[in-house]
Write an enzyme that holds these catalytic residues in place. Structure first.
Site, PDB file in Angstrom:
ATOM      1  N   GLY A   3       0.804  -1.210   0.000  1.00 50.93           N
ATOM      2  CA  GLY A   3       0.000   0.000   0.000  1.00 50.93           C
ATOM      3  C   GLY A   3       0.838   1.261   0.000  1.00 50.93           C
ATOM      4  CG  ASP A 183       4.819  -4.946   7.763  1.00 51.06           C
ATOM      5  OD1 ASP A 183       4.628  -4.705   6.543  1.00 51.06           O
ATOM      6  OD2 ASP A 183       5.345  -6.004   8.157  1.00 51.06           O
ATOM      7  CB  VAL A 185       6.461  -4.547   2.866  1.00 55.30           C
ATOM      8  CG1 VAL A 185       7.688  -3.660   2.861  1.00 55.30           C
ATOM      9  CG2 VAL A 185       6.560  -5.575   3.985  1.00 55.30           C
ATOM     10  CE  LYS A 186       2.769  -8.641   6.065  1.00 53.36           C
ATOM     11  NZ  LYS A 186       4.060  -8.423   6.734  1.00 53.36           N
ATOM     12  CB  THR A 187      -2.408  -5.832   0.780  1.00 54.38           C
ATOM     13  OG1 THR A 187      -1.820  -7.080   0.417  1.00 54.38           O
ATOM     14  CG2 THR A 187      -3.368  -5.394  -0.312  1.00 54.38           C
TER      15      THR A 187
END
Ligand SMILES: *Cc1c(COP(=O)(O)O)cnc(C)c1O
Length: 398
Positions: A3, A183, A185-187
């Site tokens: 995201g 966090d 680096v998540k979607t």
């Protein structure tokens, strides 16, 4: 998946609301907040999107796993079944509450093999922690059946699979408890953050109290609140929650882009003989955060990984050699290397992982490559990437 690629005006506006009120904490300060309750609003939006009765926001996905286990009354000496292929957070959360991580083989779903899980169930087993790695799930019906038969809890780690579903239910909302990570680096991201969802009122209440030092959150004087049991601090800040509020409203937009990009790459790779794909159990829908495929042999997988990198195809992972996601390099766990002494229950009950045989997992993971699906690619960039991948694979498989 990330995201952060689309961090923009909507996120800034939500954060600005918090900055303008200067209330950076999620609880209390009712008079100063100008009506802004970003963490509470985000909880309501997560519950609504996932179809769960309750959501507790937390400071990270790892905190979410820890709080989920603690909320269900899991503690010292209880055993939690977890996969050999996951992120280190799985055993970190288990060890944090004095419980014992029991590693179990994965199959061609890249997640827990229900047959291996059944063999691992013992008298101290309390939880099956199913980790929806790289956007897809295990055969959850089979795991649920085992849980029902043996009186166990099903905990879903949906940190990498938000927005995916199984038999019509959002991932995370199928088991007794589900966890998400927000966090960076998540979607979708909060910068740092996580959440536990559940339909169980008691677990939710426990999570609410436990994550805030045991505060029972009755009344509006924090100092006067009581503490029905021991807690800890896993709170999210209002600033982080504000970012997440903007992001959850874009989740379905992000998922559509992921699915489009994934499908272009997948269709191209389907045409290459010798490439097979990770199995998605019947009734499951991925969140399309990764495209995961198998090569016929380990040697070909290693060569493919190197060739993709040489060809400039970034974001592809060969998990077999990865330090963080596969048991082979978890020497700190295997050798019980902790800063202080581990609880006696852990030391006594932890299997000797240096002697374990996870060759069944190795057979799948050693032949697997997973490629991250980015949101920022244009359609023509994805087509170029698909061509490069096909060319590279053909040099190895022809
Ligand atoms: C990211 C992740 C976690 C931990 O989340 P953090 O927010 O980074 O603590 C746990 N499990 C899986 C599968 C993850 O990918």
């Amino acid at each position: 998946m990330p995201g952060f690629e689309f961090f923009g005006e909507k996120e800034k506006k939500e954060v600005q609301d918090v900055l303008d009120s200067s209330v950076l904490m999620r609880y209390g300060f009712d008079g100063m907040r100008n009506g802004h309750w970003k963490a509470k609003e985000l909880e309501a939006e997560i519950s609504s999107r996932m179809g769960s009765k309750y959501t507790q926001l937390l400071s990270s996905g790892t905190a979410a796993l820890t709080v989920a286990l603690a909320s269900a009354g899991i503690g010292a000496g209880d055993e939690v079944i977890m996969p050999t292929f996951t992120f280190v957070a799985s055993f970190e959360s288990i060890l944090a509450i004095g419980a014992v991580p029991i590693l179990v083989d994965v199959d061609d779903t890249l997640t827990l093999d229900p047959k291996a899980v059944e063999k691992a169930i013992g008298k101290n087993t309390k939880v099956i922690m199913s980790v929806h790695m790289c956007g897809s799930m295990a055969n959850l019906d089979a795991l649920k059946e085992l849980c029902d038969r043996h009186g166990l809890l099903l905990l879903e780690d949906a940190c990498q699979a938000i927005g995916g579903s199984y038999k019509g239910k959002a991932l995370g909302n199928y088991g007794d408890l589900g966890c998400f990570s927000f966090d960076y680096v998540k979607t979708i991201t909060c910068g740092e953050g996580g959440a536990v969802i559940t339909n169980n009122e008691k677990y939710h209440k426990n999570a609410d109290h436990y994550s805030d030092h045991g505060h029972n959150h009755v009344g509006n004087d924090r100092g006067a609140e009581t503490h029905p049991f021991l807690g800890y601090n896993y709170r999210i800040s209002e600033l982080n929650a504000a970012v997440g509020l903007a992001q959850i409203r874009r989740l379905d937009e992000f998922l559509d882009i992921q699915e489009r990009n994934y499908t272009i790459l997948r269709n191209a790779l389907e045409a290459v003989g010798g490439v097979t794909f990770r199995r998605v159990p019947e009734g499951g829908v991925e969140n399309y955060s990764f495209l995961s495929f198998f090569l016929p042999t380990k040697e070909k997988a290693v060569r493919t990984q190197n060739a993709l990198s040489t060809a400039g195809v970034d974001g592809c992972f060969y998990w077999f050699d990865n330090n963080w996601h596969y048991y082979r390099n978890w020497d700190h766990l295997t050798n019980n290397i902790s800063l202080g002494k581990l609880p006696a229950e852990v030391l006594n009950q932890m299997p000797d992982y240096s002697q374990s045989n996870f060759s069944k997992s190795d057979q799948w993971i050693s032949r697997n490559i997973s490629c991250l699906i980015k949101l920022g690619w244009s359609e023509s960039e994805v087509h170029e990437r698909a061509e490069k991948m096909v060319e590279t694979l053909k040099t190895i498989l022809d």
